[in-house]
Design a protein around this motif. Sequence first.
Motif, PDB file in Angstrom:
ATOM      1  N   LYS A 223       0.914  -1.298   0.038  1.00 39.52           N
ATOM      2  CA  LYS A 223      -0.014  -0.177  -0.062  1.00 39.52           C
ATOM      3  C   LYS A 223       1.017   1.324  -0.051  1.00 39.52           C
ATOM      4  O   LYS A 223       0.647   2.184  -0.636  1.00 39.52           O
ATOM      5  CB  LYS A 223      -0.846  -0.094   1.088  1.00 39.52           C
ATOM      6  N   ARG A 224       1.726   1.232   0.713  1.00 39.33           N
ATOM      7  CA  ARG A 224       2.857   2.381   0.842  1.00 39.33           C
ATOM      8  C   ARG A 224       3.585   2.652  -0.355  1.00 39.33           C
ATOM      9  O   ARG A 224       3.643   3.897  -0.830  1.00 39.33           O
ATOM     10  CB  ARG A 224       3.593   2.021   1.990  1.00 39.33           C
TER      11      ARG A 224
ATOM     12  N   GLU B 278       1.158   4.084  -2.972  1.00 37.04           N
ATOM     13  CA  GLU B 278       1.001   5.586  -2.683  1.00 37.04           C
ATOM     14  C   GLU B 278       2.027   6.207  -3.388  1.00 37.04           C
ATOM     15  O   GLU B 278       1.917   7.390  -4.087  1.00 37.04           O
ATOM     16  CB  GLU B 278       0.579   5.700  -1.345  1.00 37.04           C
ATOM     17  N   GLN B 279       3.366   5.861  -2.862  1.00 26.66           N
ATOM     18  CA  GLN B 279       4.489   6.409  -3.463  1.00 26.66           C
ATOM     19  C   GLN B 279       4.676   6.482  -5.051  1.00 26.66           C
ATOM     20  O   GLN B 279       5.052   7.579  -5.556  1.00 26.66           O
ATOM     21  CB  GLN B 279       5.714   5.582  -2.878  1.00 26.66           C
ATOM     22  N   GLN B 280       3.983   5.580  -5.710  1.00 24.46           N
ATOM     23  CA  GLN B 280       3.826   5.350  -7.187  1.00 24.46           C
ATOM     24  C   GLN B 280       3.047   6.325  -7.700  1.00 24.46           C
ATOM     25  O   GLN B 280       2.825   6.351  -8.947  1.00 24.46           O
ATOM     26  CB  GLN B 280       4.175   4.051  -7.717  1.00 24.46           C
ATOM     27  N   GLY B 281       2.108   6.697  -6.975  1.00 26.45           N
ATOM     28  CA  GLY B 281       0.925   7.365  -7.438  1.00 26.45           C
ATOM     29  C   GLY B 281      -0.041   6.760  -8.094  1.00 26.45           C
ATOM     30  O   GLY B 281      -0.713   7.286  -8.951  1.00 26.45           O
ATOM     31  N   LEU B 282      -0.273   5.628  -7.516  1.00 27.11           N
ATOM     32  CA  LEU B 282      -1.342   4.675  -8.331  1.00 27.11           C
ATOM     33  C   LEU B 282      -2.752   4.969  -7.507  1.00 27.11           C
ATOM     34  O   LEU B 282      -3.260   3.994  -6.904  1.00 27.11           O
ATOM     35  CB  LEU B 282      -0.855   3.277  -8.054  1.00 27.11           C
ATOM     36  N   THR B 283      -3.386   6.123  -7.909  1.00 27.34           N
ATOM     37  CA  THR B 283      -4.517   6.673  -7.180  1.00 27.34           C
ATOM     38  C   THR B 283      -5.956   5.852  -7.665  1.00 27.34           C
ATOM     39  O   THR B 283      -6.823   5.879  -7.077  1.00 27.34           O
ATOM     40  CB  THR B 283      -4.783   8.158  -7.365  1.00 27.34           C
ATOM     41  N   ASN B 284      -5.669   5.402  -9.024  1.00 31.18           N
ATOM     42  CA  ASN B 284      -6.760   4.883  -9.708  1.00 31.18           C
ATOM     43  C   ASN B 284      -6.735   3.106  -9.282  1.00 31.18           C
ATOM     44  O   ASN B 284      -7.428   2.502 -10.159  1.00 31.18           O
ATOM     45  CB  ASN B 284      -6.555   4.959 -11.141  1.00 31.18           C
ATOM     46  N   GLY B 285      -6.004   2.595  -8.537  1.00 30.51           N
ATOM     47  CA  GLY B 285      -6.043   1.363  -8.293  1.00 30.51           C
ATOM     48  C   GLY B 285      -4.871   0.598  -8.777  1.00 30.51           C
ATOM     49  O   GLY B 285      -4.135   1.123  -9.455  1.00 30.51           O
ATOM     50  N   TYR B 286      -4.777  -0.670  -8.284  1.00 30.24           N
ATOM     51  CA  TYR B 286      -3.593  -1.593  -8.986  1.00 30.24           C
ATOM     52  C   TYR B 286      -4.069  -3.036  -8.481  1.00 30.24           C
ATOM     53  O   TYR B 286      -4.965  -3.403  -7.701  1.00 30.24           O
ATOM     54  CB  TYR B 286      -2.338  -1.157  -7.892  1.00 30.24           C
TER      55      TYR B 286
END
Length: 116
Positions: free
Chosen positions: A72-73, A76-84
Amino acid sequence: MSDSTDTIFSKIIRKEIPADIVYEDDLALAFRDLNPQAPVHILIIPKQPIAKLADAESQDHALMGHLLLTVKRVAEQQGLTNGYRVVINTGEDGGQTVYHMHLHLLGGRSMSWPPG
Ligand code: 5GP
Protein backbone atom coordinates in the motif's frame (compact mmCIF):
# COMPACT_ATOMS: atom_id res chain seq x y z
CA MET A 1 13.92 -25.83 -7.66
CA SER A 2 11.31 -25.44 -4.99
CA ASP A 3 12.66 -24.62 -1.55
CA SER A 4 16.09 -23.06 -1.89
CA THR A 5 16.51 -20.13 0.47
CA ASP A 6 19.39 -18.49 -1.42
CA THR A 7 17.85 -17.12 -4.58
CA ILE A 8 18.51 -14.19 -6.87
CA PHE A 9 16.38 -12.14 -4.45
CA SER A 10 18.72 -12.95 -1.55
CA LYS A 11 21.54 -11.54 -3.67
CA ILE A 12 19.47 -8.39 -4.27
CA ILE A 13 18.88 -8.06 -0.49
CA ARG A 14 22.62 -8.40 0.11
CA LYS A 15 23.26 -5.84 -2.69
CA GLU A 16 25.40 -8.40 -4.51
CA ILE A 17 23.51 -7.75 -7.74
CA PRO A 18 21.88 -4.47 -8.75
CA ALA A 19 18.17 -3.75 -8.57
CA ASP A 20 16.07 -0.62 -8.90
CA ILE A 21 15.09 -0.42 -5.22
CA VAL A 22 12.12 1.87 -4.48
CA TYR A 23 11.62 1.13 -0.76
CA GLU A 24 13.54 -0.58 2.03
CA ASP A 25 13.13 -1.06 5.76
CA ASP A 26 14.33 -3.60 8.34
CA LEU A 27 11.84 -6.25 7.24
CA ALA A 28 11.08 -5.65 3.58
CA LEU A 29 12.54 -4.59 0.26
CA ALA A 30 10.72 -3.35 -2.86
CA PHE A 31 12.30 -3.16 -6.29
CA ARG A 32 11.21 -2.95 -9.92
CA ASP A 33 10.62 -6.22 -11.78
CA LEU A 34 13.24 -6.93 -14.46
CA ASN A 35 10.51 -7.92 -16.93
CA PRO A 36 7.62 -5.54 -16.18
CA GLN A 37 4.08 -6.61 -17.07
CA ALA A 38 2.60 -3.16 -16.45
CA PRO A 39 3.86 0.45 -16.42
CA VAL A 40 4.44 -0.02 -12.68
CA HIS A 41 5.59 -3.53 -11.71
CA ILE A 42 7.30 -3.74 -8.34
CA LEU A 43 8.18 -6.78 -6.24
CA ILE A 44 7.83 -6.55 -2.46
CA ILE A 45 9.79 -9.20 -0.57
CA PRO A 46 10.51 -10.07 3.05
CA LYS A 47 14.19 -9.92 3.95
CA GLN A 48 13.62 -13.19 5.77
CA PRO A 49 13.88 -15.89 3.09
CA ILE A 50 10.45 -17.54 3.20
CA ALA A 51 10.41 -19.64 0.01
CA LYS A 52 6.70 -19.34 -0.70
CA LEU A 53 3.44 -18.23 0.89
CA ALA A 54 2.58 -21.85 1.62
CA ASP A 55 5.65 -22.00 3.91
CA ALA A 56 4.63 -19.02 6.06
CA GLU A 57 3.90 -19.92 9.69
CA SER A 58 1.61 -18.37 12.26
CA GLN A 59 4.69 -16.69 13.81
CA ASP A 60 5.06 -14.77 10.53
CA HIS A 61 1.67 -13.07 10.83
CA ALA A 62 3.08 -9.64 11.69
CA LEU A 63 5.54 -9.87 8.79
CA MET A 64 2.74 -10.86 6.40
CA GLY A 65 0.75 -7.80 7.49
CA HIS A 66 3.81 -5.62 7.12
CA LEU A 67 4.30 -6.82 3.55
CA LEU A 68 0.72 -5.92 2.60
CA LEU A 69 1.01 -2.49 4.21
CA THR A 70 4.32 -2.03 2.36
CA VAL A 71 2.50 -2.72 -0.90
CA LYS A 72 0.00 0.00 0.00
CA ARG A 73 2.78 2.40 0.91
CA VAL A 74 4.70 1.78 -2.32
CA ALA A 75 1.51 2.09 -4.38
CA GLU A 76 0.90 5.51 -2.84
CA GLN A 77 4.53 6.47 -3.43
CA GLN A 78 4.13 5.46 -7.10
CA GLY A 79 0.96 7.54 -7.45
CA LEU A 80 -1.36 4.62 -8.20
CA THR A 81 -4.47 6.55 -7.17
CA ASN A 82 -6.75 4.72 -9.64
CA GLY A 83 -6.09 1.25 -8.23
CA TYR A 84 -3.66 -1.57 -8.74
CA ARG A 85 -3.35 -5.33 -8.54
CA VAL A 86 -1.42 -7.41 -5.99
CA VAL A 87 -0.41 -10.95 -6.96
CA ILE A 88 1.34 -13.72 -5.05
CA ASN A 89 2.27 -16.65 -7.29
CA THR A 90 2.71 -19.68 -5.06
CA GLY A 91 4.27 -22.99 -6.04
CA GLU A 92 4.27 -24.73 -9.39
CA ASP A 93 0.57 -24.38 -10.22
CA GLY A 94 0.70 -20.76 -9.06
CA GLY A 95 3.37 -20.04 -11.65
CA GLN A 96 6.06 -19.14 -9.11
CA THR A 97 9.54 -18.98 -10.64
CA VAL A 98 11.64 -17.42 -7.85
CA TYR A 99 11.41 -19.29 -4.55
CA HIS A 100 11.73 -16.32 -2.25
CA MET A 101 8.19 -15.21 -1.43
CA HIS A 102 7.22 -11.96 -3.16
CA LEU A 103 4.20 -9.80 -3.84
CA HIS A 104 3.79 -8.33 -7.31
CA LEU A 105 2.43 -4.77 -7.34
CA LEU A 106 1.05 -4.06 -10.81
CA GLY A 107 -0.41 -0.73 -11.83
CA GLY A 108 -0.58 2.07 -14.33
CA ARG A 109 -3.00 0.28 -16.65
CA SER A 110 -6.39 -1.39 -16.45
CA MET A 111 -6.15 -5.11 -15.51
CA SER A 112 -8.27 -7.88 -16.96
CA TRP A 113 -9.77 -10.91 -15.20
CA PRO A 114 -9.40 -13.88 -15.02
CA PRO A 115 -5.60 -14.15 -15.12
CA GLY A 116 -4.05 -16.78 -17.37
P1 5GP B 1 7.18 -15.25 -9.98
O1 5GP B 1 7.02 -15.82 -11.36
O2 5GP B 1 8.07 -16.13 -9.13
O3 5GP B 1 5.91 -14.88 -9.30
O4 5GP B 1 7.91 -13.84 -10.19
C1 5GP B 1 9.29 -13.69 -10.28
C2 5GP B 1 9.52 -12.33 -10.87
O5 5GP B 1 10.86 -11.97 -10.63
C3 5GP B 1 9.29 -12.25 -12.38
O6 5GP B 1 8.30 -11.29 -12.66
C4 5GP B 1 10.66 -11.86 -12.93
O7 5GP B 1 10.57 -10.96 -14.01
C5 5GP B 1 11.34 -11.25 -11.73
N1 5GP B 1 12.78 -11.40 -11.71
C6 5GP B 1 13.47 -12.55 -11.91
N2 5GP B 1 14.79 -12.32 -11.77
C7 5GP B 1 14.92 -11.01 -11.45
C8 5GP B 1 16.06 -10.19 -11.16
O8 5GP B 1 17.20 -10.62 -11.17
N3 5GP B 1 15.80 -8.88 -10.90
C9 5GP B 1 14.53 -8.36 -10.86
N4 5GP B 1 14.40 -7.06 -10.58
N5 5GP B 1 13.44 -9.11 -11.13
C10 5GP B 1 13.63 -10.42 -11.42
